[in-house]
Design an enzyme around this catalytic site. Sequence first.
Site, PDB file in Angstrom:
ATOM      1  N   GLN A 101    -137.253 -10.263  34.457  1.00 47.70           N
ATOM      2  CA  GLN A 101    -137.548 -10.609  33.014  1.00 47.70           C
ATOM      3  C   GLN A 101    -138.959  -9.946  32.966  1.00 47.70           C
ATOM      4  OE1 GLN A 101    -137.179 -14.583  31.616  1.00 47.70           O
ATOM      5  NE2 GLN A 101    -136.495 -14.960  33.721  1.00 47.70           N
ATOM      6  N   ASN A 102    -139.755  -9.374  34.037  1.00 48.62           N
ATOM      7  CA  ASN A 102    -140.960  -8.871  33.965  1.00 48.62           C
ATOM      8  C   ASN A 102    -141.014  -7.537  33.450  1.00 48.62           C
ATOM      9  OD1 ASN A 102    -141.625 -11.371  34.898  1.00 48.62           O
ATOM     10  ND2 ASN A 102    -142.095 -10.755  36.969  1.00 48.62           N
ATOM     11  N   ASP A 104    -143.913  -5.543  34.126  1.00 48.14           N
ATOM     12  CA  ASP A 104    -145.261  -5.087  34.810  1.00 48.14           C
ATOM     13  C   ASP A 104    -145.102  -4.185  35.609  1.00 48.14           C
ATOM     14  OD1 ASP A 104    -145.354  -8.371  36.629  1.00 48.14           O
ATOM     15  OD2 ASP A 104    -144.189  -6.593  37.078  1.00 48.14           O
ATOM     16  N   HIS A 119    -136.139  -6.881  30.191  1.00 53.40           N
ATOM     17  CA  HIS A 119    -136.820  -6.916  29.117  1.00 53.40           C
ATOM     18  C   HIS A 119    -137.809  -5.516  28.737  1.00 53.40           C
ATOM     19  CE1 HIS A 119    -136.410 -11.404  28.995  1.00 53.40           C
ATOM     20  NE2 HIS A 119    -135.535 -10.979  28.486  1.00 53.40           N
ATOM     21  N   CYS A 127    -140.181   5.263  19.646  1.00 53.57           N
ATOM     22  CA  CYS A 127    -140.974   5.157  18.313  1.00 53.57           C
ATOM     23  C   CYS A 127    -139.852   4.287  17.695  1.00 53.57           C
ATOM     24  CB  CYS A 127    -140.704   6.726  17.846  1.00 53.57           C
ATOM     25  SG  CYS A 127    -139.173   7.471  17.572  1.00 53.57           S
ATOM     26  N   THR A 188    -139.541 -18.263  37.380  1.00 52.42           N
ATOM     27  CA  THR A 188    -139.382 -18.579  35.914  1.00 52.42           C
ATOM     28  C   THR A 188    -138.991 -19.894  35.570  1.00 52.42           C
ATOM     29  OG1 THR A 188    -137.786 -17.715  34.145  1.00 52.42           O
ATOM     30  CG2 THR A 188    -136.956 -18.236  36.351  1.00 52.42           C
ATOM     31  N   ASN A 213    -140.462 -21.952  43.251  1.00 55.22           N
ATOM     32  CA  ASN A 213    -141.443 -22.141  41.851  1.00 55.22           C
ATOM     33  C   ASN A 213    -142.459 -23.038  42.310  1.00 55.22           C
ATOM     34  OD1 ASN A 213    -142.391 -22.931  39.216  1.00 55.22           O
ATOM     35  ND2 ASN A 213    -140.749 -21.855  38.408  1.00 55.22           N
TER      36      ASN A 213
HETATM   37  C1  BV8 Z   1    -131.925 -12.615  22.161  1.00 52.52           C
HETATM   38  C2  BV8 Z   1    -140.711  -8.840  26.914  1.00 52.52           C
HETATM   39  C3  BV8 Z   1    -130.186 -11.996  20.415  1.00 52.52           C
HETATM   40  C4  BV8 Z   1    -141.962  -8.741  25.936  1.00 52.52           C
HETATM   41  C5  BV8 Z   1    -140.026 -11.325  26.613  1.00 52.52           C
HETATM   42  C6  BV8 Z   1    -133.440 -21.240  20.323  1.00 52.52           C
HETATM   43  C7  BV8 Z   1    -132.570 -21.598  21.549  1.00 52.52           C
HETATM   44  C8  BV8 Z   1    -132.161 -20.623  22.554  1.00 52.52           C
HETATM   45  C9  BV8 Z   1    -132.597 -19.205  22.272  1.00 52.52           C
HETATM   46  C10 BV8 Z   1    -133.472 -18.974  21.352  1.00 52.52           C
HETATM   47  C11 BV8 Z   1    -133.589 -19.673  20.323  1.00 52.52           C
HETATM   48  N1  BV8 Z   1    -134.221 -19.063  19.130  1.00 52.52           N
HETATM   49  C12 BV8 Z   1    -134.554 -17.662  19.746  1.00 52.52           C
HETATM   50  C13 BV8 Z   1    -133.723 -17.478  20.873  1.00 52.52           C
HETATM   51  C14 BV8 Z   1    -133.691 -16.771  21.408  1.00 52.52           C
HETATM   52  C15 BV8 Z   1    -134.873 -16.125  22.193  1.00 52.52           C
HETATM   53  C16 BV8 Z   1    -135.335 -17.187  23.214  1.00 52.52           C
HETATM   54  O1  BV8 Z   1    -134.922 -17.180  24.277  1.00 52.52           O
HETATM   55  N2  BV8 Z   1    -136.251 -18.000  22.673  1.00 52.52           N
HETATM   56  C17 BV8 Z   1    -137.018 -19.102  23.644  1.00 52.52           C
HETATM   57  C18 BV8 Z   1    -138.389 -19.066  23.561  1.00 52.52           C
HETATM   58  C19 BV8 Z   1    -136.084 -20.347  23.184  1.00 52.52           C
HETATM   59  N3  BV8 Z   1    -134.526 -15.106  22.926  1.00 52.52           N
HETATM   60  C20 BV8 Z   1    -134.567 -13.911  22.672  1.00 52.52           C
HETATM   61  O2  BV8 Z   1    -135.077 -13.748  21.345  1.00 52.52           O
HETATM   62  C21 BV8 Z   1    -133.868 -12.608  23.219  1.00 52.52           C
HETATM   63  N4  BV8 Z   1    -133.255 -11.846  22.640  1.00 52.52           N
HETATM   64  O3  BV8 Z   1    -131.523 -13.560  22.379  1.00 52.52           O
HETATM   65  O4  BV8 Z   1    -131.273 -11.486  21.194  1.00 52.52           O
HETATM   66  C22 BV8 Z   1    -130.852 -12.762  19.177  1.00 52.52           C
HETATM   67  C23 BV8 Z   1    -131.336 -11.988  18.388  1.00 52.52           C
HETATM   68  C24 BV8 Z   1    -131.757 -12.678  17.274  1.00 52.52           C
HETATM   69  C25 BV8 Z   1    -131.661 -14.132  17.423  1.00 52.52           C
HETATM   70  C26 BV8 Z   1    -131.353 -14.802  18.197  1.00 52.52           C
HETATM   71  C27 BV8 Z   1    -130.823 -14.209  19.452  1.00 52.52           C
HETATM   72  C28 BV8 Z   1    -135.167 -11.837  23.426  1.00 52.52           C
HETATM   73  C29 BV8 Z   1    -136.060 -12.535  24.709  1.00 52.52           C
HETATM   74  C30 BV8 Z   1    -136.980 -11.583  25.376  1.00 52.52           C
HETATM   75  C31 BV8 Z   1    -138.524 -11.751  24.759  1.00 52.52           C
HETATM   76  N5  BV8 Z   1    -139.234 -10.857  25.616  1.00 52.52           N
HETATM   77  N6  BV8 Z   1    -140.552 -10.247  27.344  1.00 52.52           N
HETATM   78  C32 BV8 Z   1    -143.135  -8.987  26.630  1.00 52.52           C
HETATM   79  O5  BV8 Z   1    -143.301  -9.463  27.891  1.00 52.52           O
HETATM   80  O6  BV8 Z   1    -144.380  -9.109  25.956  1.00 52.52           O
HETATM   81  S1  BV8 Z   1    -139.855 -12.824  26.923  1.00 52.52           S
HETATM   82  C33 BV8 Z   1    -141.043 -13.226  28.110  1.00 52.52           C
HETATM   83  O7  BV8 Z   1    -141.258 -14.630  28.160  1.00 52.52           O
HETATM   84  C34 BV8 Z   1    -140.800 -12.745  29.583  1.00 52.52           C
HETATM   85  O8  BV8 Z   1    -139.960 -11.393  29.314  1.00 52.52           O
HETATM   86  C35 BV8 Z   1    -139.835 -13.714  30.080  1.00 52.52           C
HETATM   87  O9  BV8 Z   1    -138.619 -13.669  29.862  1.00 52.52           O
HETATM   88  C36 BV8 Z   1    -140.586 -14.900  29.280  1.00 52.52           C
HETATM   89  C37 BV8 Z   1    -141.409 -15.646  30.112  1.00 52.52           C
HETATM   90  O10 BV8 Z   1    -140.542 -16.526  31.085  1.00 52.52           O
HETATM   91  P1  BV8 Z   1    -140.981 -16.478  32.480  1.00 52.52           P
HETATM   92  O11 BV8 Z   1    -140.810 -15.145  33.098  1.00 52.52           O
HETATM   93  O12 BV8 Z   1    -139.907 -17.371  33.051  1.00 52.52           O
HETATM   94  O13 BV8 Z   1    -142.564 -16.967  32.597  1.00 52.52           O
HETATM   95  P2  BV8 Z   1    -142.932 -18.374  32.222  1.00 52.52           P
HETATM   96  O14 BV8 Z   1    -144.449 -18.485  31.877  1.00 52.52           O
HETATM   97  O15 BV8 Z   1    -142.238 -19.028  31.152  1.00 52.52           O
HETATM   98  O16 BV8 Z   1    -142.689 -19.151  33.552  1.00 52.52           O
HETATM   99  C38 BV8 Z   1    -143.529 -18.915  34.928  1.00 52.52           C
HETATM  100  C39 BV8 Z   1    -142.928 -19.698  35.755  1.00 52.52           C
HETATM  101  O17 BV8 Z   1    -143.553 -19.374  36.982  1.00 52.52           O
HETATM  102  C40 BV8 Z   1    -143.271 -21.118  35.591  1.00 52.52           C
HETATM  103  O18 BV8 Z   1    -142.144 -21.791  35.926  1.00 52.52           O
HETATM  104  C41 BV8 Z   1    -144.322 -21.494  36.617  1.00 52.52           C
HETATM  105  O19 BV8 Z   1    -144.277 -22.763  37.425  1.00 52.52           O
HETATM  106  C42 BV8 Z   1    -144.025 -20.264  37.669  1.00 52.52           C
HETATM  107  N7  BV8 Z   1    -144.835 -19.669  38.718  1.00 52.52           N
HETATM  108  C43 BV8 Z   1    -146.213 -19.804  38.315  1.00 52.52           C
HETATM  109  N8  BV8 Z   1    -146.956 -19.369  39.506  1.00 52.52           N
HETATM  110  C44 BV8 Z   1    -146.059 -19.212  40.320  1.00 52.52           C
HETATM  111  C45 BV8 Z   1    -144.953 -19.684  40.110  1.00 52.52           C
HETATM  112  N9  BV8 Z   1    -143.637 -19.697  40.606  1.00 52.52           N
HETATM  113  C46 BV8 Z   1    -143.900 -19.320  42.073  1.00 52.52           C
HETATM  114  N10 BV8 Z   1    -145.111 -18.718  42.518  1.00 52.52           N
HETATM  115  C47 BV8 Z   1    -146.147 -18.756  41.776  1.00 52.52           C
HETATM  116  N11 BV8 Z   1    -147.290 -18.355  42.283  1.00 52.52           N
END
Ligand code: BV8
Length: 247
Positions: A101-102, A104, A119, A127, A188, A213
Amino acid sequence: MHEGIEEAAAMLASSTRAVVSTGAGISRESGIPTFRDADGLWNSYRPEELATEEGFLANPGLVWRWYMERLSTARDREPNPGHYALADLEKLLPSLLTVTQNIDNLHRRAGISKIVELHGSIERFRCLENSHLHDWNDGWTSDEPPLCHCGSMMRPDVVWFGETLPRDELERAFTEAMNCDVMLVIGTSGIVQPAAQLPWIAKSVGAPVIEINIGRTVLTGMADIFLQGKSGEILPIVAGRVREMLG
Ligand code: BV8
């Protein structure tokens, strides 16, 4: 030895179609903030302000500057032992596919070649009007989004909230999850859809799910093995045991 590592390594060593699914946590030890942890990216900004097309159109300069800041952070940082351990696992397990999902680019920089970037990538731009693709151009500034040769404003080639994921990448990730014999989920929170479906798809076809995690997530209850700790510490141990098991 961490409880469960032996079993996890054995599952990977005996796999013929392993899939790895990674989130922001795998890059945390490279010094790249995650989205939801205490110092997560979203804590200083609101996602709907920045990682959406509406947010970008409302304030292109702010969103552009946010991505430029993240681009320079990503470029200044290095892959960590967790990324490199995945690259080792890819060499040990030829079928292994990494789905991230990253944005970077650290997986690629660590030498991981079989990768699906669900992503997009912060290293790529397109553009608004015609999706003409561009790499970074040193003539660009970090203040305002530049214009494409077609005159349309540039944006990062990443998937924003409310945008659909690239079809081929999503199709490949889902197909591999449906056909995998083990899924390793790393760093994640398992919240963002549809990427968060992957471990559930694997589970639905009977593949064991291994989660790495630092804390419990919405996936931990369904995971067959939960290795709690930093991915940069656990993955090298797992990769080392897989190497020994494969001889
Ligand atoms: C879509 C790119 C169709 C940009 C990103 C309601 C219910 C369900 C879904 C939805 C909803 N409302 C809207 C939606 C859909 C929405 C969604 O899922 N929303 C969520 C918030 C509920 N999804 C979308 O919009 C997707 N498109 O569905 O299209 C559609 C169209 C219209 C309407 C509806 C649907 C598009 C999603 C993509 C968004 N873009 N990134 C950018 O990066 O700037 S998302 C971005 O956030 C990341 O890419 C990644 O996906 C997400 C972050 O999540 P994680 O990677 O899991 O990171 P997080 O910080 O959350 O967790 C880190 C984890 O690491 C933690 O658990 C932590 O404990 C752990 N950790 C920390 N340190 C360590 C570690 N683990 C191990 N070792 C360590 N050292």
